[in-house]
Design a protein around this motif. Structure first.
Motif, PDB file in Angstrom:
ATOM      1  N   ASN A   1      50.609  52.006 -17.615  1.00  0.00           N
ATOM      2  CA  ASN A   1      51.202  51.785 -19.080  1.00  0.00           C
ATOM      3  C   ASN A   1      50.846  52.999 -20.178  1.00  0.00           C
ATOM      4  O   ASN A   1      51.107  52.371 -21.201  1.00  0.00           O
ATOM      5  CB  ASN A   1      51.242  50.222 -19.282  1.00  0.00           C
ATOM      6  CG  ASN A   1      49.680  49.978 -19.429  1.00  0.00           C
ATOM      7  OD1 ASN A   1      48.877  50.814 -19.573  1.00  0.00           O
ATOM      8  ND2 ASN A   1      49.338  48.607 -19.415  1.00  0.00           N
ATOM      9  N   GLY A   2      50.127  53.474 -19.679  1.00  0.00           N
ATOM     10  CA  GLY A   2      49.918  54.878 -20.776  1.00  0.00           C
ATOM     11  C   GLY A   2      48.562  54.569 -21.290  1.00  0.00           C
ATOM     12  O   GLY A   2      47.725  55.565 -21.872  1.00  0.00           O
ATOM     13  N   HIS A   3      47.920  53.386 -20.968  1.00  0.00           N
ATOM     14  CA  HIS A   3      46.371  52.895 -21.500  1.00  0.00           C
ATOM     15  C   HIS A   3      45.725  52.520 -20.316  1.00  0.00           C
ATOM     16  O   HIS A   3      44.483  52.802 -20.307  1.00  0.00           O
ATOM     17  CB  HIS A   3      46.583  51.503 -22.416  1.00  0.00           C
ATOM     18  CG  HIS A   3      47.487  51.797 -23.551  1.00  0.00           C
ATOM     19  ND1 HIS A   3      47.356  52.820 -24.459  1.00  0.00           N
ATOM     20  CD2 HIS A   3      48.429  51.212 -24.018  1.00  0.00           C
ATOM     21  CE1 HIS A   3      48.201  52.788 -25.506  1.00  0.00           C
ATOM     22  NE2 HIS A   3      48.928  51.706 -25.255  1.00  0.00           N
ATOM     23  N   THR A   4      46.333  52.248 -19.172  1.00  0.00           N
ATOM     24  CA  THR A   4      45.710  51.695 -18.056  1.00  0.00           C
ATOM     25  C   THR A   4      46.538  51.975 -16.754  1.00  0.00           C
ATOM     26  O   THR A   4      47.678  52.110 -16.896  1.00  0.00           O
ATOM     27  CB  THR A   4      44.871  50.615 -17.958  1.00  0.00           C
ATOM     28  OG1 THR A   4      43.910  50.501 -16.847  1.00  0.00           O
ATOM     29  CG2 THR A   4      45.755  49.426 -18.089  1.00  0.00           C
TER      30      THR A   4
ATOM     31  N   VAL B   1      52.151  56.842  -9.534  1.00  0.00           N
ATOM     32  CA  VAL B   1      52.540  56.468 -10.707  1.00  0.00           C
ATOM     33  C   VAL B   1      51.873  57.296 -11.874  1.00  0.00           C
ATOM     34  O   VAL B   1      52.043  57.014 -13.000  1.00  0.00           O
ATOM     35  CB  VAL B   1      52.380  54.878 -11.100  1.00  0.00           C
ATOM     36  CG1 VAL B   1      53.123  54.056 -10.083  1.00  0.00           C
ATOM     37  CG2 VAL B   1      51.107  54.614 -10.971  1.00  0.00           C
ATOM     38  N   SER B   2      50.980  58.143 -11.450  1.00  0.00           N
ATOM     39  CA  SER B   2      49.888  59.019 -12.315  1.00  0.00           C
ATOM     40  C   SER B   2      50.717  59.596 -13.434  1.00  0.00           C
ATOM     41  O   SER B   2      50.282  59.702 -14.723  1.00  0.00           O
ATOM     42  CB  SER B   2      49.340  60.096 -11.436  1.00  0.00           C
ATOM     43  OG  SER B   2      48.319  60.458 -11.952  1.00  0.00           O
ATOM     44  N   ASN B   3      52.136  60.087 -13.145  1.00  0.00           N
ATOM     45  CA  ASN B   3      52.860  60.807 -14.091  1.00  0.00           C
ATOM     46  C   ASN B   3      53.923  59.970 -14.491  1.00  0.00           C
ATOM     47  O   ASN B   3      55.219  60.719 -14.777  1.00  0.00           O
ATOM     48  CB  ASN B   3      53.099  62.447 -13.805  1.00  0.00           C
ATOM     49  CG  ASN B   3      53.678  62.459 -12.597  1.00  0.00           C
ATOM     50  OD1 ASN B   3      53.969  61.425 -12.001  1.00  0.00           O
ATOM     51  ND2 ASN B   3      53.535  63.741 -12.184  1.00  0.00           N
ATOM     52  N   TRP B   4      54.320  58.955 -14.283  1.00  0.00           N
ATOM     53  CA  TRP B   4      55.168  57.970 -14.500  1.00  0.00           C
ATOM     54  C   TRP B   4      55.099  57.187 -15.813  1.00  0.00           C
ATOM     55  O   TRP B   4      55.530  55.922 -15.655  1.00  0.00           O
ATOM     56  CB  TRP B   4      55.304  57.129 -13.280  1.00  0.00           C
ATOM     57  CG  TRP B   4      55.947  57.524 -12.017  1.00  0.00           C
ATOM     58  CD1 TRP B   4      56.081  58.619 -11.489  1.00  0.00           C
ATOM     59  CD2 TRP B   4      56.433  56.694 -10.931  1.00  0.00           C
ATOM     60  NE1 TRP B   4      56.531  58.975 -10.317  1.00  0.00           N
ATOM     61  CE2 TRP B   4      56.654  57.717  -9.951  1.00  0.00           C
ATOM     62  CE3 TRP B   4      56.835  55.245 -10.479  1.00  0.00           C
ATOM     63  CZ2 TRP B   4      57.330  57.312  -8.785  1.00  0.00           C
ATOM     64  CZ3 TRP B   4      57.273  54.843  -9.722  1.00  0.00           C
ATOM     65  CH2 TRP B   4      57.437  55.820  -8.591  1.00  0.00           C
TER      66      TRP B   4
ATOM     67  N   SER C   1      51.863  59.857 -22.330  1.00  0.00           N
ATOM     68  CA  SER C   1      53.004  61.062 -23.225  1.00  0.00           C
ATOM     69  C   SER C   1      52.070  61.852 -23.941  1.00  0.00           C
ATOM     70  O   SER C   1      52.581  62.631 -24.572  1.00  0.00           O
ATOM     71  CB  SER C   1      53.746  59.889 -24.265  1.00  0.00           C
ATOM     72  OG  SER C   1      52.735  58.959 -24.820  1.00  0.00           O
ATOM     73  N   ASN C   2      50.860  61.654 -24.273  1.00  0.00           N
ATOM     74  CA  ASN C   2      50.027  62.703 -25.142  1.00  0.00           C
ATOM     75  C   ASN C   2      49.233  63.778 -23.983  1.00  0.00           C
ATOM     76  O   ASN C   2      48.541  64.614 -24.634  1.00  0.00           O
ATOM     77  CB  ASN C   2      48.825  62.007 -25.853  1.00  0.00           C
ATOM     78  CG  ASN C   2      49.652  61.058 -26.819  1.00  0.00           C
ATOM     79  OD1 ASN C   2      50.518  61.427 -27.543  1.00  0.00           O
ATOM     80  ND2 ASN C   2      49.172  59.989 -26.865  1.00  0.00           N
ATOM     81  N   GLY C   3      49.465  63.524 -22.746  1.00  0.00           N
ATOM     82  CA  GLY C   3      48.733  64.548 -21.907  1.00  0.00           C
ATOM     83  C   GLY C   3      47.901  63.680 -20.849  1.00  0.00           C
ATOM     84  O   GLY C   3      48.384  62.640 -20.292  1.00  0.00           O
ATOM     85  N   THR C   4      46.844  64.173 -20.681  1.00  0.00           N
ATOM     86  CA  THR C   4      45.821  63.476 -19.283  1.00  0.00           C
ATOM     87  C   THR C   4      44.930  62.150 -20.287  1.00  0.00           C
ATOM     88  O   THR C   4      44.512  62.547 -21.246  1.00  0.00           O
ATOM     89  CB  THR C   4      44.984  64.514 -18.870  1.00  0.00           C
ATOM     90  OG1 THR C   4      45.555  65.388 -18.243  1.00  0.00           O
ATOM     91  CG2 THR C   4      44.048  63.719 -17.691  1.00  0.00           C
ATOM     92  N   LEU C   5      45.030  61.102 -19.552  1.00  0.00           N
ATOM     93  CA  LEU C   5      44.215  59.958 -20.133  1.00  0.00           C
ATOM     94  C   LEU C   5      42.804  60.050 -19.533  1.00  0.00           C
ATOM     95  O   LEU C   5      42.353  59.450 -18.563  1.00  0.00           O
ATOM     96  CB  LEU C   5      44.954  58.517 -19.672  1.00  0.00           C
ATOM     97  CG  LEU C   5      44.005  57.194 -20.187  1.00  0.00           C
ATOM     98  CD1 LEU C   5      44.236  57.410 -21.560  1.00  0.00           C
ATOM     99  CD2 LEU C   5      45.002  56.162 -19.397  1.00  0.00           C
ATOM    100  N   LYS C   6      42.054  61.096 -20.128  1.00  0.00           N
ATOM    101  CA  LYS C   6      40.912  61.446 -19.480  1.00  0.00           C
ATOM    102  C   LYS C   6      39.931  60.324 -19.486  1.00  0.00           C
ATOM    103  O   LYS C   6      38.895  60.033 -18.531  1.00  0.00           O
ATOM    104  CB  LYS C   6      40.039  62.360 -20.475  1.00  0.00           C
ATOM    105  CG  LYS C   6      40.849  63.690 -20.879  1.00  0.00           C
ATOM    106  CD  LYS C   6      40.158  64.401 -21.860  1.00  0.00           C
ATOM    107  CE  LYS C   6      40.410  64.013 -23.262  1.00  0.00           C
ATOM    108  NZ  LYS C   6      40.395  64.710 -24.516  1.00  0.00           N
TER     109      LYS C   6
END
Ligand code: 1SD
Ligand code: ZN
Length: 250
Positions: free
Chosen positions: A60-63, A157-160, A226-231
């Motif tokens: 979901n872009g946050h987790t 799902v890493s880049n979905w 959407s901003n890149g890698t969720l480091k």
């Protein structure tokens, strides 16, 4: 937009104030073990956690969030006022709760809502609405096989970002994601750790930690949004204030 939030930079936690409940019971916290009040609050009862479930994952872009299919899973006991239904589980890398200042590489959240309320979102409006069981993972030299069903699908799902759910290929037994001793825990009253940070959560942080390898943590660290890698995706520590942390011992 005001609904945009993230973990660093322009939309980082310092800017969450307009999105978040502000009050006296925010999460996460640092658990100071010496200050925890030792008390027998009763064992938590994990009902159907031992079944094998199919389920699906979403980025979901946050987790990375996991939803299980089929019969509801219930949590009760441990001085809880009613039965709580498992809604979803998700991960934070690194951990959100620290113990005596130590931050582990991963924290699993098993999110439950009080079955007196119609659904998860209504339950977040009530002070006893939500129970989150948190499991901390610490580095080990070997892969943890019990995370395999989730990790293999996380890679998919890493880049979905926010698009589709992916079905897990292998079944998951939630009990295996709890430490062997799942009756000893720290507990305190807090909030959701993401906006709107509703102050509706009874937290149960398991005392015993589970192992994870560095390669496995890296699968989470490579998730994209959407901003890149969720480091990383942990909220910084919040003030304990005049709250007390309880340590359940038999
Ligand atoms: O961070 C989660 C978030 O992903 C979402 O699951 C939310 C419920 O909508 O809960 C928070 S948390 O407090 O369990 N971290
Ligand atoms: Zn969480």
């Amino acid at each position: 937009t005001a609904s945009e939030w993230g973990y660093w930079g322009k939309y980082g936690p310092k800017t969450w104030s307009e999105l978040c409940a502000t009050g006296k019971r925010q999460s996460p916290i640092d658990i100071v073990t010496e200050d925890a009040i030792r008390i027998d609050l009763g064992a938590l009862k994990f009902d159907r956690y031992d079944f094998a479930f199919s389920g699906s994952l979403i980025n979901n872009g946050h987790t990375i969030q996991v939803k299980l299919d089929g019969v509801p899973i219930h949590l009760s006991g441990g001085s809880l006022p009613s039965v709580y239904v498992l809604e979803q589980m998700h991960f934070h890398w690194s951990a959100e709760h620290t113990v005596d200042g130590v931050r582990d590489p991963l924290e699993l959240h098993l999110v439950h809502y009080n079955n007196q309320y119609a659904n998860f979102s209504e339950a977040t409006q009530h002070e006893n609405g939500i129970v989150v069981v948190a499991v901390l993972f610490e580095f080990n030299n070997y892969d943890n096989p019990d995370l395999m069903p989730i990790l293999e699908t996380t890679k998919i799902v890493s880049n979905w970002v926010g698009k589709n759910m992916a079905q897990m290929r292998n079944k998951l037994i939630p009990l295996l994601l709890l430490p062997k001793d799942h009756t000893t825990y720290y507990s305190y009253e807090g909030s959701l750790t993401t906006p709107g940070c509703q102050e509706s959560v009874m937290w149960f942080v398991m005392t015993e930690k589970l192992p994870i390898s560095e390669a496995q943590v890296n699968v989470f660290r490579h998730v994209q949004n959407s901003n890149g890698t969720l480091k990383y995706n942990y909220r910084p520590k919040q003030e304990l204030g005049n709250r007390k942390v309880h340590h359940r011992l038999e």
